[in-house]
Design an enzyme around this catalytic site. Structure first.
Site, PDB file in Angstrom:
ATOM      1  N   SER A 273      49.150  -4.091 -18.060  1.00 55.41           N
ATOM      2  CA  SER A 273      48.321  -4.994 -18.893  1.00 55.41           C
ATOM      3  C   SER A 273      46.884  -4.350 -18.966  1.00 55.41           C
ATOM      4  O   SER A 273      46.598  -3.081 -19.463  1.00 55.41           O
ATOM      5  CB  SER A 273      48.108  -6.160 -18.383  1.00 55.41           C
ATOM      6  OG  SER A 273      47.505  -7.306 -19.093  1.00 55.41           O
TER       7      SER A 273
ATOM      8  N   ASP B 293      43.271   8.695 -24.441  1.00 56.96           N
ATOM      9  CA  ASP B 293      43.135   9.176 -25.679  1.00 56.96           C
ATOM     10  C   ASP B 293      41.926   9.743 -25.937  1.00 56.96           C
ATOM     11  O   ASP B 293      41.937  10.596 -26.756  1.00 56.96           O
ATOM     12  CB  ASP B 293      43.406   7.853 -26.541  1.00 56.96           C
ATOM     13  CG  ASP B 293      44.886   7.516 -26.947  1.00 56.96           C
ATOM     14  OD1 ASP B 293      45.717   8.237 -26.022  1.00 56.96           O
ATOM     15  OD2 ASP B 293      45.013   6.558 -27.564  1.00 56.96           O
TER      16      ASP B 293
ATOM     17  N   LYS C 190      53.297  -3.820 -20.262  1.00 58.01           N
ATOM     18  CA  LYS C 190      52.899  -5.051 -20.575  1.00 58.01           C
ATOM     19  C   LYS C 190      51.723  -5.092 -21.410  1.00 58.01           C
ATOM     20  O   LYS C 190      50.314  -4.962 -21.059  1.00 58.01           O
ATOM     21  CB  LYS C 190      52.626  -5.896 -19.265  1.00 58.01           C
ATOM     22  CG  LYS C 190      52.381  -7.447 -19.325  1.00 58.01           C
ATOM     23  CD  LYS C 190      51.348  -8.043 -20.239  1.00 58.01           C
ATOM     24  CE  LYS C 190      51.087  -9.491 -20.350  1.00 58.01           C
ATOM     25  NZ  LYS C 190      50.065  -9.798 -20.976  1.00 58.01           N
TER      26      LYS C 190
END
Length: 477
Positions: free
Chosen positions: A320, A331, A345
């Site tokens: 999560s 990224d 998740k």
């Protein structure tokens, strides 16, 4: 008799419609422009009335309605749930970082409680409860037949009282009985230490209200410790951000932690769902991570946080919010992610309060990394894959894709994944000439290996992160 049932059912249908309006569910349905399904509600009313009239024991209307709502939500996905007044209060308290109980993140599978992850430094963690454990009994009460809320209520209790968990664990031939003494759970969200001269270590165990502020305090503490070093190094040359076994927590805290290390206004995460308010982009700015722009806890963060070489450690217990942070830093090429595939998740749960002091926790969107990758049921793939031990061994962990009724990664993924109702069984080793499983030797070696402890001397993943940071320093010269 049947006509009487039908008449009573129609009366009850009106009552149910009134109940739905009172708990704002009709408003939720109309937000998407959909009318209430009258025919299906009529069927529900017929069943409700049949139970009221013919069940072997009398049942209160409130109990039947509550169970109906609970069943409706729990059959959507593993993370949607009905929260009665007590469960809703517990949820609110737990995000503040202090609550009473055992200290485990749990879900439901096949009618049993399944451990997603024990929270570090809690009674459950110290007692040896592991991710993937299936709880079949609480004291002498079978878990089968309990709702998740009922099971959680039973596990929570006054500090210094004990409860016995009967657990099925993969690799064990018979159930384990673990007695745990409840305690007031005070989760220290952020920990830090100097690993070596010039190299700092930050560990986030859970994302809570104060996590971003705690990261600022702990990072500044590392900067001061580096400046006080008696050797030649007077500044931080590298940082390890440890998100292993972090089950997640609050979204705004994940955005805040990401913002601590990213350039201002960088995209951190986006969400996509059916409603307009579920389609959002969250950036590294106070309006998305601070409760109030005037309370921007990052304004006093040491400037080196934006440029210091970083390695982020993850594993199958990173879920999560921790996956949001790892994905954002990965990224933007701000850090190298090292470890094993994360939990996966990547869905958003919105807590919708009801008029009776209860609430529903409803999955409303999916998370996407800045480059548009879906986290749900996939997780974050590390840049550098490193297992927990030098011989390539890691604990067999439960992941989102293993949960029944798990949400697909994207709408396009529906129907392409394995049937969530029939999780794939782990492959068994083939029998050798002696009739024993060839995999048993590896299991024996794993059993003999030293107990893995995060940030200890035998933490292989941490040592590899340090090697990577030192290699960067050599390359810079």
């Amino acid at each position: 008799m049947r006509s009487r049932l039908q008449q009573a059912g129609l009366v009850l249908l009106g009552a149910i419609a009134g109940i739905l309006v009172s708990v704002n569910i009709s408003a939720i349905a109309q937000k998407g422009g959909e009318a209430l399904p009258i025919e299906e509600l009529r069927s529900f009313a017929d069943v409700f009335n049949a139970v009221k009239q013919g069940y072997v024991e009398p049942i209160e209307d409130k109990k039947l309605i509550t169970h109906a709502i609970s069943g409706m939500l729990s059959n959507l996905d593993p993370h949607s749930a009905y929260l009665d007044a007590d469960a809703y209060k517990d949820l609110q308290v737990s995000t503040q970082g202090e609550f009473g109980g055992l200290g485990i993140e749990v879900g439901m599978e096949d009618g049993f409680v399944k451990v997603v992850a024990p929270i570090e430094d809690t009674p459950a963690w110290k007692a040896g409860v592991k991710a993937g454990d299936i709880v079949i009994k609480l004291d002498e009460a079978p878990v089968k037949g309990m709702t998740l809320n009922d099971a959680v209520k039973k596990m929570r209790g006054k500090p210094k009282t004990s409860i016995k968990l009967t657990i099925i664990r993969k690799g064990e031939t018979k159930p384990l009985e673990i007695t745990i003494v409840r305690d007031k759970i005070k989760v220290q969200s952020v920990k830090s230490k100097m690993i070596e001269d010039g190299y700092g270590y930050l560990r986030i165990t859970q994302f809570q209200e104060e996590t971003t502020a705690d990261v600022v305090r702990q990072f500044d503490k590392l900067v001061k410790q580096a400046a006080e070093n008696k050797g030649d190094t007077k500044e931080l040359r590298g940082l390890v951000l440890d998100l292993r076994n972090d089950p997640g927590g609050l979204l705004h805290s994940a955005i805040g932690v990401s913002a601590a290390f990213l350039p201002p206004k960088s995209l951190v995460v986006s969400t996509d769902g059916r409603t307009e308010d579920a389609k959002r982009k969250y950036i590294a700015a106070a309006e998305d991570y601070a409760r109030s722009p005037r309370e921007d806890v990052l304004k006093n963060l040491h400037g080196s946080a934006k440029s210091i070489p970083m390695v982020v450690l993850v594993n199958g217990g990173s879920a999560s919010a921790s996956e949001i942070v790892a994905g954002a830093l990965q990224d933007h090429k701000r850090a190298v992610v090292l470890g094993t595939q994360t939990f996966g998740k990547g869905s958003v749960q919105t807590v919708l309060p009801l008029s009776n002091n209860a609430a529903i926790k409803l999955t409303t969107a999916r998370y996407y990394t800045p480059s548009g990758r879906s986290i749900q049921a996939k997780g974050i793939t590390p840049d550098v894959a490193v297992e927990e031990t030098p011989n390539g061994g890691s604990r067999d962990r439960l992941r989102e894709a293993d949960l029944e009724r798990h949400l697909a990664g994207t709408e396009a993924d529906k129907g392409t994944e394995k049937d969530p109702a029939k999780p794939a069984k782990p492959q068994q080793g083939k029998n050798g000439k002696d009739g024993k499983d060839k995999g048993s030797k590896a299991e024996e070696d794993e059993a003999k290996a030293p107990v893995f402890e995060i940030a200890s001397k035998n933490d292989y993943q941490l040592s590899q992160a340090m090697n990577l940071l030192k290699a960067w320093q050599i390359m810079k010269k």
